[in-house]
Write an enzyme that holds these catalytic residues in place. Structure first.
Site, PDB file in Angstrom:
ATOM      1  N   SER A  49       0.865  -1.190   0.000  1.00 33.89           N
ATOM      2  CA  SER A  49       0.000   0.000   0.000  1.00 33.89           C
ATOM      3  C   SER A  49       0.898   1.234   0.000  1.00 33.89           C
ATOM      4  CB  SER A  49      -0.894   0.011   1.244  1.00 33.89           C
ATOM      5  OG  SER A  49      -0.079   0.200   2.393  1.00 33.89           O
ATOM      6  N   ASP A  84      -0.807  -1.609  -4.165  1.00 35.02           N
ATOM      7  CA  ASP A  84      -2.196  -1.832  -3.755  1.00 35.02           C
ATOM      8  C   ASP A  84      -2.905  -0.482  -3.580  1.00 35.02           C
ATOM      9  OD1 ASP A  84      -4.343  -3.410  -2.880  1.00 35.02           O
ATOM     10  OD2 ASP A  84      -3.724  -3.296  -0.780  1.00 35.02           O
ATOM     11  N   HIS A 207     -11.022  -8.059  -3.152  1.00 37.60           N
ATOM     12  CA  HIS A 207     -10.354  -7.374  -2.040  1.00 37.60           C
ATOM     13  C   HIS A 207     -11.032  -7.777  -0.733  1.00 37.60           C
ATOM     14  CE1 HIS A 207      -7.757  -4.194  -3.949  1.00 37.60           C
ATOM     15  NE2 HIS A 207      -8.308  -4.789  -4.999  1.00 37.60           N
ATOM     16  N   ASN A 229      -7.047 -10.714  -2.176  1.00 35.70           N
ATOM     17  CA  ASN A 229      -6.143  -9.915  -1.331  1.00 35.70           C
ATOM     18  C   ASN A 229      -6.380 -10.176   0.154  1.00 35.70           C
ATOM     19  OD1 ASN A 229      -5.643  -8.796  -3.811  1.00 35.70           O
ATOM     20  ND2 ASN A 229      -6.253  -6.726  -3.256  1.00 35.70           N
TER      21      ASN A 229
END
Ligand code: 13P
Length: 287
Positions: A49, A84, A207, A229
């Site tokens: 991220s 991400d 996700h 994910n």
């Protein structure tokens, strides 16, 4: 072997299984996930991220760490390094830094702007053999103590984005990041089936993999999900194992305060969590 996620997901789709994206936060996380993938002969995607990228002192550091580990640990299974929920700016920085896969999260832009920015990224990624994921319909999650329910993607918007030539689509189907609240209604398989019908064979991404019941995971894979994910579940497992170690006073015994010892229980449970997920997703032996 660092490769684009496109190839591994196309293979996953043909073989009716999903590849796990596990988010990384530091050396322990990265090493634990890579070793597990290698031991189980599974392809794997490492998610970064923007926050974790900054925490690890930037995307170039992440690329350097990963390349070093792939060599030193003799990792031969396919690995993708994936941004991400990237902003437009972060996508460009990660492309330059050497990521093999990126996600442009343009779901909060008006659709015209999302299309315009995605189109530009499609062209750049195609030239560099970098895979590109796009999101339609925002994925819910906890914000300031309030859990927002996930949206269900607008089908026409999904089609518009897919037609641009992206490699994988994250369509909101009522999924959320973090722990699901007790009143969560479950995944909308109706939306998933409709997205699938409209967008064809493009790999779909789920996700918010933490805490989705196994039956729903399997059904999602059957309906075309090839990438799942997982982040929070590894964090919770790591935190619990570390807390147990400290609460048992092990950091005060001998050199138990040494970070290599202090972080070991957490590292072990990340391996266990990743193994369980890979078994559930069906990616074992698929490298
Ligand atoms: P969780 O944190 O709910 O596992 O979600 C991870 C994710 O979807 C990252 O994009």
């Amino acid at each position: 072997m660092l490769i684009s996620a496109k190839k591994m997901l196309q293979k996953a789709q043909a073989g009716h299984y999903a590849v796990g994206q596990f988010n990384i936060h530091n050396l322990e996380w990265t090493k634990a996930i890579l070793i597990t993938a290698q031991e189980l002969n599974s392809p794997v995607i490492l998610g970064v991220s923007e926050g974790a990228g900054k925490y690890m002192t930037g995307y170039k550091t992440v690329v350097g760490m990963l390349k070093g580990m792939l060599e030193e640990l003799k990792i031969t299974v396919p690995v993708a390094l994936h941004l991400d929920h990237g902003s437009y700016e972060a996508c460009h920085t990660c492309i330059e830094a050497g990521f093999s896969s990126i996600m442009f999260d343009g779901s909060h832009f008006p659709i015209e702007e999302n299309v315009e920015k995605t189109k530009e990224l499609v062209n750049i990624c195609a030239k560099k053999d970098i895979s590109l994921e796009a999101e339609v319909g925002s994925i819910g999650g906890e914000k300031d103590g309030v859990v927002e329910m996930g949206e269900c993607a607008n089908l026409q918007e999904c089609k518009k984005i897919v037609d641009l030539g992206i490699d994988m689509l994250a369509a909101g189907i009522g999924n959320i990041h973090g722990v699901y609240p007790p009143n969560w209604k479950g995944l909308s398989f109706e939306t998933l089936a409709a997205v699938r019908k409209l967008t064809g064979v493009i790999p779909l991404v789920l996700h918010g993999g933490t805490g989705i019941p196994s039956g729903q995971i399997k059904k999602a894979i059957d309906l075309g999900v090839s990438k799942i994910n997982v982040n929070t579940e590894c964090q919770l497992a790591f935190a619990a194992a570390t807390r147990a170690y400290v609460e048992a006073g092990k950091d005060k015994q001998g050199k138990g305060f040494d970070p290599r010892k202090l972080l070991l229980p957490g590292t072990k449970v990340i391996k266990k969590t990743v193994q369980e997920k890979m078994e559930l997703f069906g990616s074992l032996g698929k490298a």
